[in-house]
Motif scaffolding. Structure first.
Motif, PDB file in Angstrom:
ATOM      1  N   GLU A  45       0.812  -1.222   0.000  1.00 31.90           N
ATOM      2  CA  GLU A  45       0.000   0.000   0.000  1.00 31.90           C
ATOM      3  C   GLU A  45       0.846   1.273   0.000  1.00 31.90           C
ATOM      4  O   GLU A  45       0.528   2.242  -0.681  1.00 31.90           O
ATOM      5  N   HIS A  46       1.951   1.281   0.747  1.00 29.02           N
ATOM      6  CA  HIS A  46       2.657   2.544   0.995  1.00 29.02           C
ATOM      7  C   HIS A  46       4.077   2.632   0.427  1.00 29.02           C
ATOM      8  O   HIS A  46       4.674   3.706   0.481  1.00 29.02           O
ATOM      9  N   ALA A  47       4.619   1.553  -0.067  1.00 29.98           N
ATOM     10  CA  ALA A  47       6.001   1.599  -0.576  1.00 29.98           C
ATOM     11  C   ALA A  47       6.081   1.012  -1.973  1.00 29.98           C
ATOM     12  O   ALA A  47       7.037   0.332  -2.325  1.00 29.98           O
ATOM     13  N   LEU A  56       4.407   7.194   2.764  1.00 31.13           N
ATOM     14  CA  LEU A  56       5.526   6.597   3.490  1.00 31.13           C
ATOM     15  C   LEU A  56       5.367   6.803   4.996  1.00 31.13           C
ATOM     16  O   LEU A  56       5.619   5.888   5.785  1.00 31.13           O
ATOM     17  N   SER A  57       4.903   7.999   5.396  1.00 29.68           N
ATOM     18  CA  SER A  57       4.681   8.259   6.817  1.00 29.68           C
ATOM     19  C   SER A  57       3.559   7.382   7.360  1.00 29.68           C
ATOM     20  O   SER A  57       3.653   6.857   8.479  1.00 29.68           O
ATOM     21  N   GLU A  62       1.814   2.509  10.456  1.00 26.63           N
ATOM     22  CA  GLU A  62       1.265   1.151  10.473  1.00 26.63           C
ATOM     23  C   GLU A  62       2.306   0.163  10.980  1.00 26.63           C
ATOM     24  O   GLU A  62       1.996  -0.748  11.753  1.00 26.63           O
ATOM     25  N   LEU A  63       3.553   0.334  10.529  1.00 25.70           N
ATOM     26  CA  LEU A  63       4.625  -0.564  10.962  1.00 25.70           C
ATOM     27  C   LEU A  63       4.854  -0.444  12.472  1.00 25.70           C
ATOM     28  O   LEU A  63       5.089  -1.444  13.149  1.00 25.70           O
ATOM     29  N   ASP A  64       4.771   0.770  13.006  1.00 20.07           N
ATOM     30  CA  ASP A  64       4.877   0.953  14.464  1.00 20.07           C
ATOM     31  C   ASP A  64       3.838   0.101  15.181  1.00 20.07           C
ATOM     32  O   ASP A  64       4.140  -0.574  16.175  1.00 20.07           O
ATOM     33  N   ASP A  65       2.596   0.144  14.675  1.00 20.77           N
ATOM     34  CA  ASP A  65       1.522  -0.644  15.289  1.00 20.77           C
ATOM     35  C   ASP A  65       1.796  -2.140  15.180  1.00 20.77           C
ATOM     36  O   ASP A  65       1.591  -2.888  16.145  1.00 20.77           O
ATOM     37  N   ILE A  66       2.263  -2.569  14.027  1.00 21.68           N
ATOM     38  CA  ILE A  66       2.564  -3.998  13.826  1.00 21.68           C
ATOM     39  C   ILE A  66       3.672  -4.435  14.778  1.00 21.68           C
ATOM     40  O   ILE A  66       3.593  -5.511  15.393  1.00 21.68           O
ATOM     41  N   GLU A  67       4.703  -3.605  14.917  1.00 20.45           N
ATOM     42  CA  GLU A  67       5.810  -3.958  15.808  1.00 20.45           C
ATOM     43  C   GLU A  67       5.352  -4.039  17.266  1.00 20.45           C
ATOM     44  O   GLU A  67       5.841  -4.875  18.024  1.00 20.45           O
ATOM     45  N   LYS A  68       4.414  -3.193  17.657  1.00 23.70           N
ATOM     46  CA  LYS A  68       3.850  -3.299  19.014  1.00 23.70           C
ATOM     47  C   LYS A  68       3.109  -4.628  19.170  1.00 23.70           C
ATOM     48  O   LYS A  68       3.217  -5.294  20.199  1.00 23.70           O
ATOM     49  N   ARG A  69       2.364  -5.013  18.135  1.00 22.10           N
ATOM     50  CA  ARG A  69       1.649  -6.290  18.176  1.00 22.10           C
ATOM     51  C   ARG A  69       2.624  -7.464  18.220  1.00 22.10           C
ATOM     52  O   ARG A  69       2.331  -8.498  18.836  1.00 22.10           O
ATOM     53  N   MET A  70       3.790  -7.319  17.595  1.00 20.76           N
ATOM     54  CA  MET A  70       4.795  -8.391  17.585  1.00 20.76           C
ATOM     55  C   MET A  70       5.282  -8.722  18.995  1.00 20.76           C
ATOM     56  O   MET A  70       5.743  -9.837  19.241  1.00 20.76           O
ATOM     57  N   GLU A  71       5.183  -7.776  19.912  1.00 18.93           N
ATOM     58  CA  GLU A  71       5.596  -8.018  21.300  1.00 18.93           C
ATOM     59  C   GLU A  71       4.703  -9.050  21.983  1.00 18.93           C
ATOM     60  O   GLU A  71       5.068  -9.607  23.015  1.00 18.93           O
ATOM     61  N   ASN A  72       3.538  -9.308  21.403  1.00 19.68           N
ATOM     62  CA  ASN A  72       2.578 -10.233  22.004  1.00 19.68           C
ATOM     63  C   ASN A  72       2.325 -11.430  21.077  1.00 19.68           C
ATOM     64  O   ASN A  72       1.217 -11.958  21.004  1.00 19.68           O
ATOM     65  N   VAL A  73       3.382 -11.842  20.383  1.00 20.56           N
ATOM     66  CA  VAL A  73       3.249 -12.938  19.422  1.00 20.56           C
ATOM     67  C   VAL A  73       3.195 -14.283  20.149  1.00 20.56           C
ATOM     68  O   VAL A  73       3.734 -14.436  21.249  1.00 20.56           O
ATOM     69  N   GLY A  74       2.528 -15.226  19.525  1.00 19.94           N
ATOM     70  CA  GLY A  74       2.499 -16.589  20.037  1.00 19.94           C
ATOM     71  C   GLY A  74       3.198 -17.525  19.070  1.00 19.94           C
ATOM     72  O   GLY A  74       2.928 -17.496  17.866  1.00 19.94           O
ATOM     73  N   VAL A  75       4.136 -18.316  19.567  1.00 24.36           N
ATOM     74  CA  VAL A  75       4.866 -19.285  18.745  1.00 24.36           C
ATOM     75  C   VAL A  75       4.577 -20.658  19.318  1.00 24.36           C
ATOM     76  O   VAL A  75       4.837 -20.902  20.504  1.00 24.36           O
TER      77      VAL A  75
END
Length: 166
Positions: A45-47, A56-57, A62-75
């Motif tokens: 969508e943006h790049a 780009l901004s 969006e990437l900031d939000d995704i990275e925050k969600r990555m802190e709560n990932v389940g493996v």
């Protein structure tokens, strides 16, 4: 004094093991594959080929939000193997690559090669540099060595007449 290690540096091995161990106990609610898809969608969508500051901004937000969600990932490795773990590592590297791409594209306020900034249609001679990204230091500009005479003697302009140019 800094310590330089070879390919089996004990410090690097310990860091890698700790990273694997941390992911193996990750029991959050976020799905690794869904986050991978979110990064792909953000970058599509943006790049894309034609970029602008607003897009780009928005991609970085969006990437900031995704990275925050990555802190709560389940493996969850299972009897079929460790595919979730492999996807989790891919997710981490995809996030780094996405951030580097978005930040560098935002920094390059010009159109050069396949990087097309709609609000900066011309090349900027001051940006004839390599943009080098690091998660710790951000973007630095590295100068490009001049083309050796024996190579520049072989270079020639290619006509675009009668060709589709994008």
């Amino acid at each position: 004094m800094s310590h330089v290690c070879g390919p089996l540096c004990p410090t690097a091995v310990a860091q890698a093991r700790a990273e694997v161990d941390e992911l193996l106990v990750a029991d959050g609610t976020e799905n690794v594959r869904a986050l991978q898809r979110a990064i792909r969608n953000t970058m599509t969508e943006h790049a894309g080929v034609v970029r602008d500051e607003a897009g780009l901004s928005a991609g970085l937000a969006e990437l900031d939000d995704i990275e925050k969600r990555m802190e709560n990932v389940g493996v969850h490795p299972d009897i079929a193997g460790f595919q979730d773990l492999a996807h989790a590592f891919d997710l981490k590297s995809s996030s780094l690559a996405a951030r580097a791409t978005l930040e560098a594209a935002l920094e390059r306020r010009e159109t050069r090669g396949c990087h097309n900034r709609s609000e900066y249609p011309a090349m900027d001679p001051a940006l004839q540099v390599n943009l080098v990204w690091s998660p710790k230091t951000g973007i630095t500009h590295e100068s490009i060595a001049p083309i050796p005479d024996e190579i520049s003697a072989l270079m020639q302009e290619v006509s675009t007449e009668g060709k589709l140019v994008e």
